[in-house]
Design an enzyme around this catalytic site. Structure first.
Site, PDB file in Angstrom:
ATOM      1  N   CYS A  21      30.443 -76.740 -30.684  1.00 28.52           N
ATOM      2  CA  CYS A  21      31.516 -77.249 -30.172  1.00 28.52           C
ATOM      3  C   CYS A  21      32.728 -77.198 -31.149  1.00 28.52           C
ATOM      4  O   CYS A  21      33.732 -76.518 -30.747  1.00 28.52           O
ATOM      5  CB  CYS A  21      31.415 -78.691 -29.917  1.00 28.52           C
ATOM      6  SG  CYS A  21      29.713 -79.356 -29.730  1.00 28.52           S
ATOM      7  N   ARG A  49      18.520 -77.584 -36.152  1.00 18.64           N
ATOM      8  CA  ARG A  49      18.505 -79.023 -35.890  1.00 18.64           C
ATOM      9  C   ARG A  49      17.062 -79.672 -36.760  1.00 18.64           C
ATOM     10  O   ARG A  49      16.084 -78.766 -36.468  1.00 18.64           O
ATOM     11  CB  ARG A  49      18.480 -79.458 -34.478  1.00 18.64           C
ATOM     12  CG  ARG A  49      19.632 -79.245 -33.721  1.00 18.64           C
ATOM     13  CD  ARG A  49      19.676 -79.883 -32.577  1.00 18.64           C
ATOM     14  NE  ARG A  49      20.969 -79.341 -31.641  1.00 18.64           N
ATOM     15  CZ  ARG A  49      21.224 -79.726 -30.568  1.00 18.64           C
ATOM     16  NH1 ARG A  49      20.215 -80.128 -29.635  1.00 18.64           N
ATOM     17  NH2 ARG A  49      22.383 -79.319 -30.050  1.00 18.64           N
ATOM     18  N   GLN A  83      21.576 -71.459 -28.464  1.00 20.83           N
ATOM     19  CA  GLN A  83      21.968 -72.040 -27.225  1.00 20.83           C
ATOM     20  C   GLN A  83      22.785 -70.931 -26.407  1.00 20.83           C
ATOM     21  O   GLN A  83      23.555 -70.155 -26.973  1.00 20.83           O
ATOM     22  CB  GLN A  83      23.277 -73.090 -27.456  1.00 20.83           C
ATOM     23  CG  GLN A  83      22.398 -74.479 -27.766  1.00 20.83           C
ATOM     24  CD  GLN A  83      23.353 -75.677 -27.626  1.00 20.83           C
ATOM     25  OE1 GLN A  83      24.087 -75.712 -26.398  1.00 20.83           O
ATOM     26  NE2 GLN A  83      23.459 -76.153 -28.666  1.00 20.83           N
ATOM     27  N   ASP A 109      25.298 -71.335 -24.870  1.00 16.76           N
ATOM     28  CA  ASP A 109      26.528 -72.421 -24.844  1.00 16.76           C
ATOM     29  C   ASP A 109      27.721 -71.851 -24.324  1.00 16.76           C
ATOM     30  O   ASP A 109      28.449 -70.888 -24.471  1.00 16.76           O
ATOM     31  CB  ASP A 109      26.801 -72.789 -26.489  1.00 16.76           C
ATOM     32  CG  ASP A 109      27.280 -74.264 -26.526  1.00 16.76           C
ATOM     33  OD1 ASP A 109      27.325 -74.923 -25.554  1.00 16.76           O
ATOM     34  OD2 ASP A 109      27.425 -74.549 -27.710  1.00 16.76           O
ATOM     35  N   HIS A 139      32.125 -73.806 -23.924  1.00 14.36           N
ATOM     36  CA  HIS A 139      33.001 -74.909 -23.943  1.00 14.36           C
ATOM     37  C   HIS A 139      34.140 -74.571 -23.267  1.00 14.36           C
ATOM     38  O   HIS A 139      34.671 -73.694 -23.324  1.00 14.36           O
ATOM     39  CB  HIS A 139      33.465 -75.430 -25.375  1.00 14.36           C
ATOM     40  CG  HIS A 139      32.095 -75.803 -26.349  1.00 14.36           C
ATOM     41  ND1 HIS A 139      31.428 -75.074 -26.984  1.00 14.36           N
ATOM     42  CD2 HIS A 139      31.731 -77.140 -26.201  1.00 14.36           C
ATOM     43  CE1 HIS A 139      30.300 -75.901 -27.339  1.00 14.36           C
ATOM     44  NE2 HIS A 139      30.399 -77.225 -27.047  1.00 14.36           N
ATOM     45  N   LYS A 151      26.928 -87.075 -19.528  1.00 17.86           N
ATOM     46  CA  LYS A 151      26.497 -85.724 -19.309  1.00 17.86           C
ATOM     47  C   LYS A 151      25.298 -85.486 -18.032  1.00 17.86           C
ATOM     48  O   LYS A 151      24.690 -86.643 -17.596  1.00 17.86           O
ATOM     49  CB  LYS A 151      25.849 -84.989 -20.463  1.00 17.86           C
ATOM     50  CG  LYS A 151      24.483 -85.824 -21.143  1.00 17.86           C
ATOM     51  CD  LYS A 151      24.089 -85.091 -22.264  1.00 17.86           C
ATOM     52  CE  LYS A 151      23.135 -85.904 -22.709  1.00 17.86           C
ATOM     53  NZ  LYS A 151      22.188 -85.273 -23.807  1.00 17.86           N
ATOM     54  N   HIS A 187      31.103 -79.175 -22.110  1.00 16.07           N
ATOM     55  CA  HIS A 187      30.032 -78.748 -22.989  1.00 16.07           C
ATOM     56  C   HIS A 187      29.314 -78.257 -21.894  1.00 16.07           C
ATOM     57  O   HIS A 187      28.672 -79.235 -21.192  1.00 16.07           O
ATOM     58  CB  HIS A 187      29.579 -79.428 -24.092  1.00 16.07           C
ATOM     59  CG  HIS A 187      30.505 -80.106 -25.047  1.00 16.07           C
ATOM     60  ND1 HIS A 187      30.269 -79.791 -26.246  1.00 16.07           N
ATOM     61  CD2 HIS A 187      31.508 -81.026 -24.807  1.00 16.07           C
ATOM     62  CE1 HIS A 187      31.219 -80.686 -26.957  1.00 16.07           C
ATOM     63  NE2 HIS A 187      31.804 -81.451 -25.975  1.00 16.07           N
TER      64      HIS A 187
HETATM   65  C1  TSB Z   1      25.895 -77.689 -24.383  1.00 14.29           C
HETATM   66  N1  TSB Z   1      27.221 -79.534 -27.516  1.00 14.29           N
HETATM   67  C2  TSB Z   1      26.247 -79.293 -26.325  1.00 14.29           C
HETATM   68  C3  TSB Z   1      26.678 -77.744 -25.951  1.00 14.29           C
HETATM   69  O1  TSB Z   1      27.844 -77.276 -25.986  1.00 14.29           O
HETATM   70  C4  TSB Z   1      24.832 -79.372 -26.789  1.00 14.29           C
HETATM   71  O2  TSB Z   1      24.540 -79.061 -28.106  1.00 14.29           O
HETATM   72  N2  TSB Z   1      24.111 -80.006 -25.979  1.00 14.29           N
HETATM   73  S1  TSB Z   1      22.418 -80.304 -26.243  1.00 14.29           S
HETATM   74  O3  TSB Z   1      22.524 -81.087 -27.411  1.00 14.29           O
HETATM   75  O4  TSB Z   1      22.174 -81.182 -24.985  1.00 14.29           O
HETATM   76  O5  TSB Z   1      21.640 -79.087 -26.491  1.00 14.29           O
HETATM   77  C5  TSB Z   1      21.917 -77.969 -25.387  1.00 14.29           C
HETATM   78  C6  TSB Z   1      20.292 -77.537 -24.914  1.00 14.29           C
HETATM   79  O6  TSB Z   1      19.529 -77.201 -25.861  1.00 14.29           O
HETATM   80  C7  TSB Z   1      19.433 -78.914 -24.390  1.00 14.29           C
HETATM   81  O7  TSB Z   1      19.859 -79.131 -23.028  1.00 14.29           O
HETATM   82  C8  TSB Z   1      18.054 -78.302 -24.482  1.00 14.29           C
HETATM   83  O8  TSB Z   1      17.744 -77.581 -23.396  1.00 14.29           O
HETATM   84  C9  TSB Z   1      18.074 -77.332 -25.650  1.00 14.29           C
HETATM   85  N3  TSB Z   1      17.686 -77.794 -27.055  1.00 14.29           N
HETATM   86  C10 TSB Z   1      17.783 -79.230 -27.646  1.00 14.29           C
HETATM   87  N4  TSB Z   1      17.229 -79.208 -28.782  1.00 14.29           N
HETATM   88  C11 TSB Z   1      16.243 -78.017 -28.841  1.00 14.29           C
HETATM   89  C12 TSB Z   1      15.174 -77.900 -29.491  1.00 14.29           C
HETATM   90  N5  TSB Z   1      14.889 -78.439 -30.840  1.00 14.29           N
HETATM   91  N6  TSB Z   1      14.511 -76.619 -29.220  1.00 14.29           N
HETATM   92  C13 TSB Z   1      14.906 -76.025 -28.074  1.00 14.29           C
HETATM   93  N7  TSB Z   1      15.773 -76.058 -27.264  1.00 14.29           N
HETATM   94  C14 TSB Z   1      16.535 -77.305 -27.560  1.00 14.29           C
HETATM   95 ZN    ZN Z   2      28.934 -78.731 -27.416  1.00 20.05          ZN
END
Ligand code: TSB
Ligand code: ZN
Length: 589
Positions: free
Chosen positions: A277, A306, A324, A326, A328, A412, A458
């Protein structure tokens, strides 16, 4: 699947079975000491100190046999209540039980023991009346587990098992386990060489092998094309940012425990980014925007890092390095509903293409009590949450609400998908955000000439390519639809000597037309090569004999089918192209 822990009768049965396991282990390994043996969702386990002995799954039948013997003997299970000093005396040679007893307060809880024949264990109970009742059980696996879950402590042996009331229930469960094993994306990933990991790269850091990379590329292209048609603008941004960037966004305060630690380079402090983001906000801020330009939709297949607990990391499903899908979306307040609706529409569209039908929408709201995580603006939260509800209602979409699951920047909508086996996974997400645009001081010029702050949505449709791929591998059991399959067609001459050249000509023809082909003209029996193509789950196999060579035709066989169909190579290509174009999903799944 049944949750043993939530079923009172099964819970007691499984707890008693854990004691039976401990008793059998004590008979076979007299020096064994026991830590705890709780009931879990799918059965029970016991953590055992066996000194230098390490158990493997091969040892389990022997233990099971002893358990059956004790159960048949049919001793009663007798409860006894004792004082703390008595307990300390009775278990004086067992440091694990002493550890438990010392933490007990006899004024607050009754200290009780359960004895069956020659075995006594400290336990709250309750238990079944007699070990005779334990008939339909199975030890599932053994593994290591740190004492008290702390990696600084000794590794104990953990044995998992499960017990049912009837043989039929046990068999049903064992069949389910078999199905889980067959579908496990880690197993299929190994067999089909889709991805790997290596301890020198690190846990939760998958390496996508050529076959897996091919699938991922198709997914990336697929969603990229859809987004482009919907007006998204795609960017590339680095997978690091400075600490200041994440201080500005608020992630530093609210998301730090999920982030990798800081790297200092010269005078700058960097982190591996956990979210994209902030980078996209800066891209928005790079130019001036008028109300007429909005919505601006910035998309990226973006790599994030992460921190996930090592015990939680799993194949491609839960990783520490993820990509992702992703985007925005920068919108005016009056565009929130419409834009949100389009995202939900895109989710439904994609799920239809992949044949995903079993899912639930979860509306994740803030917990008004949690003022530390959630910024304090009642009106903003209420408005945002109501907007989401209204959109879902207007689309006739069923959802459930989850208090306290919102992101720190806003409410969300998450989609929980129920896989063929195993627990639900969160794939898609769509999040409303009034906070970050303010923190980054974003603006657009409104129709009255004044500066206004945009709202950000997002969203990730696949979630991450990693998790989606894990999910989809398990759904299709590794038999990918033709458009995703790493190899789409296997071409086989009946004999290399006689039709080898013709087979090569057909393979080249398909390959020149962008079909992913594997020519199998090895000097092996046709039956053997056919079986191998089946094991690799290649969607189409072409079998070319003298008839095909003379008639200038091909005979094809679909994965999982016995019958063959004969057509010209042009007809076959047309059929294949159509199937790929339609992104048809196997209905075998
Ligand atoms: C959607 N900032 C927002 C983005 O813009 C965001 O990061 N959202 S999130 O934290 O929900 O992450 C998005 C998606 O990543 C989740 O819905 C999930 O499907 C996937 N995700 C989250 N953590 C993991 C992980 N450790 N391994 C694999 N996929 C993951
Ligand atoms: Zn985001």
């Amino acid at each position: 699947m049944i949750n043993i822990k939530e079923d009172e009768k099964l819970s007691v049965l499984n707890h008693s079975c854990a004691h039976l396991l401990a008793q059998a282990v004590k008979h076979l390994y007299p020096k064994a000491l026991f830590w705890v043996g709780p009931v879990i969702e799918d059965g029970f386990y016991y953590d055992i100190d066996l000194g230098d002995i390490t158990l493997t799954d091969e040892d389990l039948p022997k233990i099971e046999k002893e358990m059956k013997k004790i159960a048949k003997d049919g001793k009663r299970i007798v409860r006894e209540e004792i004082s703390k000093s008595e307990a300390l005396e009775r278990f004086k040679n067992d440091p694990y039980k002493i550890d438990l007893i010392e933490r007990m307060n006899e004024d607050e809880e009754v200290i009780s023991c359960y004895t069956q024949g020659d075995f006594t264990d400290l336990c709250r109970g309750p238990h079944v009346e007699s070990v005779k009742e334990l008939k339909h059980f199975k030890l599932i696996k053994s593994s290591g587990a740190y004492f008290k879950g702390d990696s600084k402590n000794k590794v104990l042996q953990r044995i998992y098992g499960i017990c049912f009331e009837t043989e039929e229930d046990l068999n049903k469960y064992l069949e389910y386990l078999e199905e889980c094993k067959m579908r496990d994306h880690r197993k299929i990933g190994r067999e089909q060489e889709l991805f790997m990991s290596h301890n020198l790269v690190g846990s939760g850091m998958p390496l996508w092998l050529p076959n897996g990379a091919l699938i991922r590329k198709q997914l990336e292209n697929y969603i990229y094309d859809k987004e482009r048609r919907l007006g998204y603008l795609h960017v590339y941004t680095p997978c690091v940012g400075t600490v200041d960037l994440y201080k500005t966004s608020g992630h530093w305060d609210h998301y730090k425990e999920n982030m990798f630690p800081v790297m200092k380079v010269d005078e700058e402090e960097f982190v591996l980014r956990p979210m994209n983001c902030p980078h996209h906000m800066l891209i928005y801020k790079n130019s001036l925007h008028s109300y007429r330009d909005l919505p601006i939709r910035i998309g990226e297949a973006a790599t994030d890092f992460r921190y996930e607990a090592s015990g939680a990391v799993k194949g491609l499903e839960r990783v520490r390095c993820m990509c992702q899908n992703d985007a925005h979306l920068f919108v005016r307040p009056d565009q929130i509903g419409e834009e949100f609706k389009k995202v939900v529409g895109l989710i439904l569209d994609v799920y239809k293409d992949f044949g995903i039908t079993n899912y639930k929408f979860r509306l994740s709201l803030r917990d008004p009590e949690d003022t530390e995580k959630y910024f304090d603006d009642d009106q903003m939260w209420n408005e945002a949450e109501n907007t989401l509800r209204q959109v879902l209602d207007s689309m006739d979409i069923d959802y459930f609400e989850a208090i306290g699951e919102a992101a720190f920047y806003g409410p969300k909508l998450d989609v929980e998908v129920k896989p063929a086996v195993g627990p639900e996974v969160t794939l898609s997400t769509c999040q409303l955000d009034f906070l970050l645009p303010r923190r980054f001081d974003l603006s657009y010029i409104a129709s009255n000439g004044e500066k206004q702050v945009p709202v950000v949505i997002h969203r990730a449709i696949f979630g991450t390519f990693d998790r989606f791929t894990a999910f989809f591998i398990e759904e299709c059991k590794g038999a990918f639809p033709t458009w995703l399959a790493p190899t789409q067609v296997a071409v086989m001459p009946v004999s290399a000597e006689h039709q080898g050249e013709y087979a090569k000509e057909i393979a080249d023809f398909l390959s020149d037309n962008d079909i992913r082909v594997k020519l199998d003209d090895r000097n092996e029996k046709l039956g053997y090569r056919l079986r191998e193509a089946q094991t690799s789950k290649i969607p189409y196999t072409l079998i070319l004999g003298d008839n095909e060579k003379n008639d200038k035709t091909i005979s094809y066989r679909l994965y999982g089918k016995k019958e063959t169909t004969t057509v010209t190579k042009e007809e076959f290509l047309k059929l294949l192209k159509q199937e790929i174009e339609n992104k048809a999903c196997n209905k075998e799944m």
